[in-house]
Scaffold this motif. Structure first.
Motif, PDB file in Angstrom:
ATOM      1  N   ARG A 154       0.811  -1.213   0.000  1.00 23.15           N
ATOM      2  CA  ARG A 154       0.000   0.000   0.000  1.00 23.15           C
ATOM      3  C   ARG A 154       0.855   1.279   0.000  1.00 23.15           C
ATOM      4  O   ARG A 154       0.828   2.065   0.936  1.00 23.15           O
ATOM      5  CB  ARG A 154      -0.952   0.005   1.196  1.00 23.15           C
ATOM      6  N   PRO A 155       1.625   1.508  -1.036  1.00 22.37           N
ATOM      7  CA  PRO A 155       2.537   2.650  -1.073  1.00 22.37           C
ATOM      8  C   PRO A 155       1.852   4.012  -1.053  1.00 22.37           C
ATOM      9  O   PRO A 155       2.493   5.005  -0.730  1.00 22.37           O
ATOM     10  CB  PRO A 155       3.311   2.448  -2.378  1.00 22.37           C
ATOM     11  N   ASN A 156       0.588   4.067  -1.357  1.00 27.36           N
ATOM     12  CA  ASN A 156      -0.103   5.356  -1.372  1.00 27.36           C
ATOM     13  C   ASN A 156      -0.831   5.666  -0.068  1.00 27.36           C
ATOM     14  O   ASN A 156      -1.426   6.726   0.068  1.00 27.36           O
ATOM     15  CB  ASN A 156      -1.085   5.418  -2.543  1.00 27.36           C
ATOM     16  N   ASN A 157      -0.795   4.755   0.903  1.00 28.40           N
ATOM     17  CA  ASN A 157      -1.424   5.004   2.195  1.00 28.40           C
ATOM     18  C   ASN A 157      -0.544   5.913   3.047  1.00 28.40           C
ATOM     19  O   ASN A 157       0.686   5.921   2.907  1.00 28.40           O
ATOM     20  CB  ASN A 157      -1.660   3.696   2.950  1.00 28.40           C
ATOM     21  N   ASN A 158      -1.178   6.659   3.916  1.00 26.92           N
ATOM     22  CA  ASN A 158      -0.451   7.521   4.844  1.00 26.92           C
ATOM     23  C   ASN A 158       0.068   6.709   6.031  1.00 26.92           C
ATOM     24  O   ASN A 158      -0.443   5.628   6.329  1.00 26.92           O
ATOM     25  CB  ASN A 158      -1.370   8.618   5.377  1.00 26.92           C
TER      26      ASN A 158
ATOM     27  N   ARG B 217       4.609  15.184   5.371  1.00 29.14           N
ATOM     28  CA  ARG B 217       5.837  14.880   4.623  1.00 29.14           C
ATOM     29  C   ARG B 217       7.045  15.514   5.303  1.00 29.14           C
ATOM     30  O   ARG B 217       8.120  14.932   5.353  1.00 29.14           O
ATOM     31  CB  ARG B 217       5.698  15.366   3.181  1.00 29.14           C
TER      32      ARG B 217
END
Length: 88
Positions: free
Chosen positions: A5-9, A73
Motif C-alpha cells: 500500500r505505497p499510497n497510504n499515509n 511529509r
C-alpha cells in the motif's frame, strides 16, 4: 493482509515504529511516559519512547505526541533524516 500500500499515509506512531525497527535500536521501556497521549502499555509506547530517546522525534508543546495523527511529509522527512544521520 500482506500488501504494501505505497499510497497510504503513515501515522506518527507508525513512523516511530518503522524508524526504530529500521535502526534496530533496543526498545526503551521507561516506567513513566514522556507524552500524555502515549501511555505505558500502549501499542506504540516503546517505539515512541525509543525514538524520543534517540532524539529522532519530538512531541508538541502541550505534552502530546499525537500518535494517531498522519505524519506530514515534513515530519516524516525530519524523522528519517535524524534517524539516518544521528542529527539532533
Amino acid at each position: 493482509d500482506r500488501t504494501y500500500r505505497p499510497n497510504n499515509n503513515l501515522t506518527r506512531g507508525q513512523i516511530a515504529k518503522v524508524m526504530v525497527l529500521a535502526r534496530q535500536w533496543p526498545l526503551a521501556n521507561p516506567a513513566t511516559a514522556t507524552f500524555n497521549d502515549v501511555p505505558v502499555g500502549s501499542t506504540f509506547f516503546p517505539y515512541v519512547e525509543t525514538a524520543f530517546a534517540h532524539t529522532v522525534l519530538a512531541g508538541y508543546p502541550d505534552g502530546t505526541f499525537r500518535p494517531n495523527n498522519t505524519a506530514t511529509r515534513g515530519q516524516a522527512s525530519k524523522i528519517i533524516y535524524n534517524a539516518i544521520t544521528g542529527a539532533r
